[in-house]
Design an enzyme around this catalytic site. Structure first.
Site, PDB file in Angstrom:
ATOM      1  N   ARG A  34      -8.445  12.720  12.169  1.00  0.00           N
ATOM      2  CA  ARG A  34      -7.022  12.418  12.425  1.00  0.00           C
ATOM      3  C   ARG A  34      -6.165  13.692  12.398  1.00  0.00           C
ATOM      4  O   ARG A  34      -6.505  14.662  11.738  1.00  0.00           O
ATOM      5  CB  ARG A  34      -6.535  11.383  11.412  1.00  0.00           C
ATOM      6  CG  ARG A  34      -7.246  10.059  11.644  1.00  0.00           C
ATOM      7  CD  ARG A  34      -6.838   9.008  10.651  1.00  0.00           C
ATOM      8  NE  ARG A  34      -5.433   8.670  10.781  1.00  0.00           N
ATOM      9  CZ  ARG A  34      -4.792   7.866   9.939  1.00  0.00           C
ATOM     10  NH1 ARG A  34      -5.435   7.351   8.906  1.00  0.00           N
ATOM     11  NH2 ARG A  34      -3.527   7.576  10.114  1.00  0.00           N
ATOM     12  N   LYS A  83       0.837  -1.212   0.000  1.00  0.00           N
ATOM     13  CA  LYS A  83       0.000   0.000   0.000  1.00  0.00           C
ATOM     14  C   LYS A  83       0.873   1.265   0.000  1.00  0.00           C
ATOM     15  O   LYS A  83       0.634   2.188  -0.786  1.00  0.00           O
ATOM     16  CB  LYS A  83      -0.919  -0.037   1.231  1.00  0.00           C
ATOM     17  CG  LYS A  83      -1.864   1.135   1.354  1.00  0.00           C
ATOM     18  CD  LYS A  83      -3.046   0.797   2.244  1.00  0.00           C
ATOM     19  CE  LYS A  83      -2.768   0.936   3.725  1.00  0.00           C
ATOM     20  NZ  LYS A  83      -2.638   2.337   4.165  1.00  0.00           N
ATOM     21  N   SER A  84       1.872   1.297   0.853  1.00  0.00           N
ATOM     22  CA  SER A  84       2.721   2.502   0.932  1.00  0.00           C
ATOM     23  C   SER A  84       3.422   2.761  -0.395  1.00  0.00           C
ATOM     24  O   SER A  84       3.491   3.902  -0.866  1.00  0.00           O
ATOM     25  CB  SER A  84       3.788   2.319   2.019  1.00  0.00           C
ATOM     26  OG  SER A  84       3.190   2.315   3.279  1.00  0.00           O
ATOM     27  N   GLY A  93      -4.952   8.375   5.233  1.00  0.00           N
ATOM     28  CA  GLY A  93      -4.042   9.379   5.786  1.00  0.00           C
ATOM     29  C   GLY A  93      -2.855   9.617   4.867  1.00  0.00           C
ATOM     30  O   GLY A  93      -2.377  10.746   4.726  1.00  0.00           O
ATOM     31  N   ASP A 150       2.043  -0.675  12.202  1.00  0.00           N
ATOM     32  CA  ASP A 150       0.867  -1.260  11.543  1.00  0.00           C
ATOM     33  C   ASP A 150       0.655  -2.725  11.926  1.00  0.00           C
ATOM     34  O   ASP A 150      -0.420  -3.284  11.690  1.00  0.00           O
ATOM     35  CB  ASP A 150       0.996  -1.157  10.015  1.00  0.00           C
ATOM     36  CG  ASP A 150       0.830   0.285   9.541  1.00  0.00           C
ATOM     37  OD1 ASP A 150       0.305   1.111  10.299  1.00  0.00           O
ATOM     38  OD2 ASP A 150       1.234   0.574   8.400  1.00  0.00           O
ATOM     39  N   GLN A 197       4.677   9.451   6.819  1.00  0.00           N
ATOM     40  CA  GLN A 197       3.766  10.284   6.029  1.00  0.00           C
ATOM     41  C   GLN A 197       4.186  11.743   6.102  1.00  0.00           C
ATOM     42  O   GLN A 197       4.206  12.444   5.089  1.00  0.00           O
ATOM     43  CB  GLN A 197       2.327  10.112   6.528  1.00  0.00           C
ATOM     44  CG  GLN A 197       1.808   8.702   6.282  1.00  0.00           C
ATOM     45  CD  GLN A 197       0.385   8.502   6.782  1.00  0.00           C
ATOM     46  OE1 GLN A 197      -0.218   9.407   7.331  1.00  0.00           O
ATOM     47  NE2 GLN A 197      -0.135   7.301   6.601  1.00  0.00           N
TER      48      GLN A 197
HETATM   49  C1  S3P Z   1       2.481   4.982   6.086  1.00  0.00           C
HETATM   50  C2  S3P Z   1       3.072   5.379   7.248  1.00  0.00           C
HETATM   51  C3  S3P Z   1       2.559   5.024   8.572  1.00  0.00           C
HETATM   52  C4  S3P Z   1       1.623   3.812   8.508  1.00  0.00           C
HETATM   53  C5  S3P Z   1       0.638   3.913   7.394  1.00  0.00           C
HETATM   54  C6  S3P Z   1       1.329   4.079   6.054  1.00  0.00           C
HETATM   55  C7  S3P Z   1       3.052   5.467   4.812  1.00  0.00           C
HETATM   56  O1  S3P Z   1       1.837   6.104   9.117  1.00  0.00           O
HETATM   57  O2  S3P Z   1       0.961   3.648   9.726  1.00  0.00           O
HETATM   58  O3  S3P Z   1      -0.176   2.745   7.342  1.00  0.00           O
HETATM   59  O4  S3P Z   1       2.703   4.934   3.744  1.00  0.00           O
HETATM   60  O5  S3P Z   1       3.869   6.387   4.856  1.00  0.00           O
HETATM   61  P1  S3P Z   1       2.597   7.313   9.884  1.00  0.00           P
HETATM   62  O6  S3P Z   1       3.617   7.820   8.976  1.00  0.00           O
HETATM   63  O7  S3P Z   1       1.546   8.339  10.165  1.00  0.00           O
HETATM   64  O8  S3P Z   1       3.125   6.685  11.134  1.00  0.00           O
END
Ligand code: S3P
Length: 418
Positions: free
Chosen positions: A117, A21-22, A89, A306, A159
């Site tokens: 959030r 996903k990321s 997010g 996660d 993120q």
């Molecule tokens: C993600 C970063 C994480 C993770 C999210 C995906 C990303 O969040 O929990 O599922 O793709 O950069 P945070 O950066 O807010 O910790």
């Protein structure tokens, strides 16, 4: 939708994982910032990545199943309406970084969970870079050029780091981010492969303004966070063997894998290779675990944020008192995951206490089927489904359709493995 899960005799088979996903979000976003067509195979088909694709279309990108035609760094178009980031997010925070650096104002919205959030964590550093930014609702842009800053991250967040790296692509002077806890580095790796000047040294990442990005040609690896549910399930259900081909094993994501192995989970890695700078391997897990309780605290919790809901499920089966702490961030994920997992596992007979930043779990518990709630959170739904595989009788998970956010087909695959 309510999903019903029954106790598993054993799990056996091979699982095709969704694309990470990321990395999928980043491939679409960075492909849109590139000049020309990018080839992107194996994208996540989950709703979160669809939200990113739809927002990017509204900004002028052409997105097909395995290809993206970018608008280029100087071609971002003002969307005709607020950008709907859905439940994601990552979509909201990463796009905020790009849109803060545009001459026009953009508004980013989302579902009920996302609008609750915290976004001040991106707004504050963007303001420091000279952008106009406010929240809630999240509105960014309309004041350029941005200037680079040196920013020490108050919370560990890939993120936020990524949002600032993206803003840094447009900013005058270098943008430097200091991370005391290392977070996933997919943005850095991908940007570098596209010719951006991104340097990582110790706890610092520095990016310089760019005039163009080369298109991508990548095969997205399988999602290790999605794999984590099968790693725990197959480890705990006696007699199981599950094969997971092509999983992303970027070292900024594997703390959870190392922890499971340390606790006697029999996980083999083979065919280690690279795809577009990202390490990939096949994983095979056989039922096995040692009996000692888990101790997760501080930076380690951030490195497996996660995977903590499924780790809580594992802790219910280990002998002794497990402590998972340092994870207050779980309270501001898609749901309050600390409360959600404590509620679900307690209903199933686990001895679990929710603390401000984690759980205390006394095991082993003989879990029993119950009616539990996902609270609209995909990782809670999947973690409770795995608990259902270990529990006597039937477990009913209310609101189970939310697995589509990251893992469409999760329940079909679960049935196929049983
Ligand atoms: C993600 C970063 C994480 C993770 C999210 C995906 C990303 O969040 O929990 O599922 O793709 O950069 P945070 O950066 O807010 O910790």
């Amino acid at each position: 939708m309510t999903a019903t899960v029954r106790k598993a005799e054993r799990l056996e088979g091979e699982v095709t994982l969704p694309g990470d996903k990321s990395i999928s979000h980043r491939a679409l976003i960075l492909g849109s910032l590139a000049d020309g067509w990018s080839r992107v195979h194996g994208l996540s088909t989950g709703a979160d990545v669809q939200s990113t694709a739809n927002c990017l279309r509204a900004l002028g990108a052409v997105i097909e199943e395995s290809a993206v035609r970018g608008f280029g760094l100087d071609g971002v178009r003002k969307a005709g309406a607020p950008l709907d980031c859905g439940n994601s997010g990552t979509t909201m925070r990463l796009l905020a970084g790009i849109l803060a650096a545009q001459e026009f104002v953009s508004e980013l919205t989302g579902d009920e969970s996302l609008t609750r959030r915290p976004m001040d964590r991106v707004v504050k550093p963007l303001l420091e870079m000279g952008a106009h930014a406010q929240w809630p609702p999240l509105r960014v842009g309309g004041h350029v050029p941005l200037h680079g800053i040196e920013y020490e991250m108050p919370v560990a967040s890939a993120q936020v780091k990524s949002a600032l790296l993206l803003a840094g692509l447009f900013a005058e002077g270098p943008t430097t981010i200091i991370e005391t806890v290392r977070t996933r580095d997919h943005t850095e790796l991908m940007l570098r492969s596209m010719g951006a000047d991104v340097r990582s040294e110790g706890d610092r990442v520095e990016i310089r303004q760019a005039t163009m990005l080369k298109p991508l040609d990548i095969e997205i690896p399988g999602d290790l966070s999605a794999a984590s549910f099968w790693l725990v399930a197959a480890g705990l259900v006696p007699g199981s063997t599950v094969v997971l081909p092509g999983v992303g094993v970027n070292p900024t994501r594997t703390a959870f894998l190392d922890l499971l192995r340390h606790h006697g989970f029999d996980i083999h890695k083979s065919r280690e290779r690279h795809s577009a700078g990202e390490p990939v391997a096949d994983l095979e897990v056989h039922a096995s675990y040692s009996d000692d309780p888990l101790e997760v605290a501080g930076d380690t919790a951030a490195e497996m944020i996660d995977e903590l809901p499924i780790l809580a499920v594992a802790a219910t089966q280990l002998t002794g008192r497990s402590h998972i702490s340092g994870a207050a961030e779980l309270r501001v994920k898609e749901s309050d995951r600390i409360a959600a997992m404590a509620e679900g596992l307690a209903a199933m007979g686990a001895n679990i206490t929710a603390n401000a930043d984690g759980w205390t779990i006394e095991g082993p518990s003989r879990l029993r089927g119950a009616q539990v709630r996902s609270l609209g959170d995909h990782r809670v739904a999947m973690a409770l489904a795995v608990a259902g595989l270990l529990a006597d009788g039937e477990t009913e998970i209310e609101g189970a359709e939310c697995v589509n956010i990251s893992y469409p087909g999760f329940f079909d695959q679960l049935e196929d493995l049983c």
